[in-house]
Design a protein around this motif. Structure first.
Motif, PDB file in Angstrom:
ATOM      1  N   ASP A  53      10.058  -4.414  -5.920  1.00 17.58           N
ATOM      2  CA  ASP A  53       9.952  -3.225  -6.765  1.00 17.58           C
ATOM      3  C   ASP A  53       9.961  -3.588  -8.243  1.00 17.58           C
ATOM      4  OD1 ASP A  53       9.688  -1.414  -4.760  1.00 17.58           O
ATOM      5  OD2 ASP A  53      11.735  -0.624  -4.888  1.00 17.58           O
ATOM      6  N   LYS A  54      10.861  -4.494  -8.629  1.00 14.28           N
ATOM      7  CA  LYS A  54      10.951  -4.884 -10.039  1.00 14.28           C
ATOM      8  C   LYS A  54       9.669  -5.584 -10.491  1.00 14.28           C
ATOM      9  CE  LYS A  54      15.969  -5.489 -10.323  1.00 14.28           C
ATOM     10  NZ  LYS A  54      17.045  -6.486 -10.459  1.00 14.28           N
ATOM     11  N   LYS A  56       6.629  -5.262  -9.166  1.00 13.91           N
ATOM     12  CA  LYS A  56       5.536  -4.284  -9.227  1.00 13.91           C
ATOM     13  C   LYS A  56       5.660  -3.387 -10.456  1.00 13.91           C
ATOM     14  CE  LYS A  56       4.513  -3.875  -4.293  1.00 13.91           C
ATOM     15  NZ  LYS A  56       4.550  -2.957  -3.145  1.00 13.91           N
ATOM     16  N   THR A  57       6.890  -2.993 -10.781  1.00 13.72           N
ATOM     17  CA  THR A  57       7.101  -2.155 -11.956  1.00 13.72           C
ATOM     18  C   THR A  57       6.684  -2.904 -13.214  1.00 13.72           C
ATOM     19  OG1 THR A  57       8.905  -0.966 -10.903  1.00 13.72           O
ATOM     20  CG2 THR A  57       8.836  -0.913 -13.307  1.00 13.72           C
ATOM     21  N   GLY A  60       2.945  -3.148 -13.545  1.00 15.12           N
ATOM     22  CA  GLY A  60       2.395  -1.866 -13.990  1.00 15.12           C
ATOM     23  C   GLY A  60       2.591  -1.658 -15.485  1.00 15.12           C
ATOM     24  N   GLU A  61       3.763  -2.038 -15.974  1.00 13.47           N
ATOM     25  CA  GLU A  61       4.088  -1.861 -17.393  1.00 13.47           C
ATOM     26  C   GLU A  61       3.187  -2.695 -18.296  1.00 13.47           C
ATOM     27  OE1 GLU A  61       8.869  -0.845 -16.913  1.00 13.47           O
ATOM     28  OE2 GLU A  61       8.243  -2.815 -17.647  1.00 13.47           O
ATOM     29  N   PRO A  65      -1.490  -3.241 -12.707  1.00  6.28           N
ATOM     30  CA  PRO A  65      -0.884  -2.639 -11.515  1.00  6.28           C
ATOM     31  C   PRO A  65      -1.364  -3.310 -10.228  1.00  6.28           C
ATOM     32  CG  PRO A  65      -2.517  -1.171 -12.462  1.00  6.28           C
ATOM     33  CD  PRO A  65      -2.341  -2.291 -13.435  1.00  6.28           C
TER      34      PRO A  65
END
Ligand SMILES: [Cu+2]
Length: 68
Positions: A53-54, A56-57, A60-61, A65
């Protein structure tokens, strides 16, 4: 230690590869990041405290993505 290869369609040049490798390497727990311009992927080796999750986040940032 976990190894995951992510599909990142927005990789378009060597600069993208460099940006992804340098940014994701900063995340605590990430031990290896290899982005591939041709395949448009990034293979990331990580352990806690890094999580999928971290990662992927973060991708995206920085405008890379992960494909669903
Ligand atoms: Cu680029």
């Amino acid at each position: 230690m976990t190894t995951v290869t992510y599909s990142i369609p927005t990789i378009s040049c060597g600069h993208c590869v460099h940006t992804i490798q340098s940014e994701v390497s900063e995340l605590e727990g990430v031990t290896s990041v290899v982005a591939n311009q041709e395949a448009r992927t990034a293979t990331i080796v990580f352990e806690a405290p890094a999580t999928e999750d971290k990662i992927k986040t973060l991708l995206g940032e920085i405008n890379y993505p992960v494909a669903a």
